[in-house]
Design an enzyme around this catalytic site. Structure first.
Site, mmCIF file in Angstrom:
data_model
loop_
_atom_site.group_PDB
_atom_site.id
_atom_site.type_symbol
_atom_site.label_atom_id
_atom_site.label_comp_id
_atom_site.label_asym_id
_atom_site.label_seq_id
_atom_site.Cartn_x
_atom_site.Cartn_y
_atom_site.Cartn_z
ATOM 1 N N ASP A 28 0.866 -1.168 0.000
ATOM 2 C CA ASP A 28 0.000 0.000 0.000
ATOM 3 C C ASP A 28 0.910 1.227 0.000
ATOM 4 O O ASP A 28 2.089 1.133 0.366
ATOM 5 C CB ASP A 28 -0.884 -0.028 1.251
ATOM 6 C CG ASP A 28 -1.647 1.254 1.438
ATOM 7 O OD1 ASP A 28 -2.335 1.678 0.503
ATOM 8 O OD2 ASP A 28 -1.540 1.837 2.541
ATOM 9 N N ASP B 283 -0.290 5.104 0.698
ATOM 10 C CA ASP B 283 -0.592 6.147 1.675
ATOM 11 C C ASP B 283 -0.539 5.597 3.099
ATOM 12 O O ASP B 283 -1.171 4.584 3.423
ATOM 13 C CB ASP B 283 -1.977 6.736 1.407
ATOM 14 C CG ASP B 283 -2.031 7.475 0.075
ATOM 15 O OD1 ASP B 283 -0.989 7.987 -0.356
ATOM 16 O OD2 ASP B 283 -3.118 7.524 -0.529
#
Length: 256
Positions: free
Chosen positions: A43, A45
């Site tokens: 991922d 953010d």
């Protein structure tokens, strides 16, 4: 055996093993899979980067507080990701020029240790992918910094008309809705056959990938600790150095 049949056998075998692991998975087994995996999906953010890019973009546009609240709802699973994405973008309504200006004045803020970790994985011939509910235009400079090919980036795409006015986002991108990251994992599994895939992330959309899609999930809380992710992760870390150290053990043990 034909390549098509081989892929079918691999998918069926991998599916059986993932179901078995979901019943018996422990932190130690997750660590073992981390040491020996073929593919890692990160991922972006609050995982690869210290912040949430859409929140920073919203601040830049003057809508920071409201958009941050909507982001929190999406990351904790209160509303579906697509609904939250629509709500945020309808509020922000960025122009193409504003997006380009934001990219210029807001370079990626890397989480400490991530560049070293990705470089180490790449040196071991582990394929690294960035899988994000953010925007491809913002992720491209980040991917370049981390030596991740553009084709290894899965993210959303903003749509503009000929005058550069925001008209929506590409709903065909799997990451534009809840369940999108599991679909990305399945696309990679189709492409890479028997690869062992590990997902690393901080949010509910990352947690969705395990156990039915990724072979292992590692929860990351170095920037944001989300209770659901912390409680349901077999292995939860707050510092990438812990994961780097584990790979070092793999080198000593000869498992990489």
């Amino acid at each position: 055996m034909s390549s098509q049949l081989m892929r079918l056998v691999c998918r069926n075998t991998s599916g059986f093993l993932r179901k078995l692991r979901s019943r018996m998975s422990t932190e130690e087994e997750t660590r073992q899979l981390w040491r020996s995996c073929d593919v890692v999906c990160f991922d972006v953010d609050s995982t690869v980067c210290t912040d949430e890019a859409i929140d920073e973009f919203a601040k830049f546009l003057g809508h920071g507080e409201k958009v941050a609240e909507l982001t929190k709802n999406a990351m904790t699973g209160i509303v579906s990701y697509r609904v939250a994405l629509q709500q945020r973008l309808n509020l922000m309504r960025p122009t193409r020029d504003q997006l380009q200006e934001f990219i210029q004045v807001h370079p990626p803020s890397l989480t400490p240790g991530i560049k070293e970790l990705i470089s180490l994985l790449q040196s071991k011939k582990v394929a690294v992918y960035l899988v994000s509910g953010g925007f491809k235009e913002i992720l491209q400079p980040l991917a370049h910094m981390l030596n991740v090919p553009n084709e290894n980036v899965f993210a959303n795409k903003l749509l503009f008309d000929e005058q550069g006015v925001y008209v929506g986002f590409d709903e065909s991108e799997p990451t534009s809705e809840s369940g999108g990251k599991p679909r990305v994992i399945e696309q990679l599994r189709e492409r890479l056959s028997c690869a062992t895939i590990v997902m690393v992330g901080d949010g509910a959309t990352d947690l969705e990938t395990f156990p039915n899609h990724a072979d292992a999930f590692i929860g990351f809380g170095g920037n944001q600790i989300r209770a659901k992710v912390k409680n349901e992760s077999k292995w939860f870390v707050t510092d990438f150095q812990e994961m780097i150290k584990e790979l070092g053990q793999a080198v000593r043990c000869g498992t990489l």
